[in-house]
Design an enzyme around this catalytic site. Structure first.
Site, PDB file in Angstrom:
ATOM      1  N   ASP A   1       0.819  -1.212   0.000  1.00 17.13           N
ATOM      2  CA  ASP A   1       0.000   0.000   0.000  1.00 17.13           C
ATOM      3  C   ASP A   1       0.852   1.261   0.000  1.00 17.13           C
ATOM      4  OD1 ASP A   1       0.776  -0.604   2.664  1.00 17.13           O
ATOM      5  OD2 ASP A   1      -0.815   0.677   3.466  1.00 17.13           O
TER       6      ASP A   1
ATOM      7  N   GLU B   1      -0.061  -1.349   5.627  1.00 16.57           N
ATOM      8  CA  GLU B   1       1.007  -0.915   6.532  1.00 16.57           C
ATOM      9  C   GLU B   1       0.870   0.555   6.895  1.00 16.57           C
ATOM     10  OE1 GLU B   1       4.879   0.819   7.723  1.00 16.57           O
ATOM     11  OE2 GLU B   1       3.702   1.278   5.912  1.00 16.57           O
TER      12      GLU B   1
END
Length: 352
Positions: A69, A125
């Site tokens: 991400d 994350e």
């Protein structure tokens, strides 16, 4: 530019071309999975995370770990593009160039090295600690826990960064009594009650903490403030968000106790907390990596998932080819030459 650098540049650009803002990583995970399934590795999915490994042997297991991400794009960001030695795109340094290195290693050297190799591509994350996809992966995949060493490919300019700071967000609430601002003595100003704490924070200097020869700096900052009803009313409530970054060896409970002491009569509520990451400079494989590649070694002055890995007993460090100064920046870019150097470091170690 050589073939390796060109492949890594194309791969980084391909990954940047697939938007994967936190919570929207499915397309990026699909791309990673398609590429991995063309290799001899065993591949599985855990939600929006992808896990792969070489067929297990008695060799030590080394893990490479990276998140798929990114933070949201900035208004000034253009489309992903290549310009000489740079690949531009959201997440180029943090950390799609690291994912490109992981994929190239899977496609080029898996199964011919001195170690069993595991790869973890996980989601979320950049969001809250509790929502990270790495936790469910560690719960669902038991073989990960036998790793002798793990590398988080967070952007570190190819410097090995050991440990990481813990982080705590606490909501500190001062309460008073409302009154007309023309007659403040009839009330109790909640904002003014916070003055001793704010004065302390303004004068507070970073506290150096040396762990295994590496110096971390503990810092405590007010990052949000909210209070008052309107301009002519003495405020009856004032809230601060305090963010405490604390060194390895200190736990969350210690950090909470210090904030409670500083806050005095205020109410303190923990909003989010994540532990610090253990420093593992005594790991034998890490020493061999450094001997082979000559990396600089420094303390990680931030939080990363090294903390989550070391918390479950996996020795881990930060090492990635992205530029730390480019993380979350407008016009973010990665330098292809640095990405290629990062790949070669892992290749030299894994195939020794």
């Amino acid at each position: 530019m050589n073939d390796l650098a060109e492949r890594l540049a194309r791969s980084t650009l391909e990954l940047c071309a697939v938007p994967s803002v936190t919570g929207d990583e499915a397309a990026c995970a699909d791309l990673v999975e398609r590429r991995l399934r063309r290799t001899p590795l065993e591949v599985s999915r855990v939600g929006l995370s992808v896990v792969a490994r070489t067929p297990p042997t008695e060799k030590p297991l080394v893990l490479l770990v990276g998140h798929t991400d990114t933070v949201p794009p900035k208004a000034t960001d253009g489309p992903p593009r290549r310009d000489g030695d740079r690949v531009y795109g959201v997440g180029a340094s943090d950390m799609k160039c690291g994912l490109a290195v992981m994929l190239e290693l899977a496609e080029s050297i898996a199964g011919r090295g001195a170690f069993d190799l595991g790869l973890v591509f996980y989601d979320r994350e950049e969001g809250p600690w509790i929502e990270s996809g790495l936790g469910p992966v560690l719960d669902a995949v038991p073989w990960l826990h036998r790793a002798a060493l793990a590398f988080c490919l967070e952007p570190s300019d190819n410097v090995i960064q050991v440990g990481c700071l813990g982080t705590l967000h606490a909501r500190v609430t001062y309460r008073g009594r409302a009154a007309h601002s023309a007659r403040p003595w009839q009330g109790d100003n909640a904002i003014h009650k916070a003055a001793p704490l704010l004065s302390h924070l303004a004068g507070r200097v970073p506290l150096a903490a040396t762990v295994e020869g590496h110096t971390f700096h503990e810092v405590l900052s007010a990052t949000l403030a909210q209070g008052g009803r309107t301009r002519n009313v003495i405020p009856d409530q004032f809230e601060l968000n305090l963010n405490y970054r604390f060194a390895p060896g200190r736990d969350i409970q210690d950090a909470v106790r210090e904030i409670r002491e500083l806050a005095g009569s205020a109410d303190v509520a923990v909003v989010e907390a994540a532990p610090s990451g253990r420093v593992v400079t005594n790991n034998a494989l890490l020493r061999k990596f450094i001997e082979r590649n000559g990396n600089a070694v420094a303390a990680k002055q931030a939080w990363t998932d090294v903390a989550r890995l070391t918390e479950v007993g996996i020795d881990a460090v930060n090492l990635g080819p992205g530029l730390a100064a480019q993380a979350h920046q407008a016009g973010e870019f990665a330098e292809v030459s640095l990405v290629a150097d990062g790949y070669r470091q892992f290749e030299r170690f894994l195939t020794a």
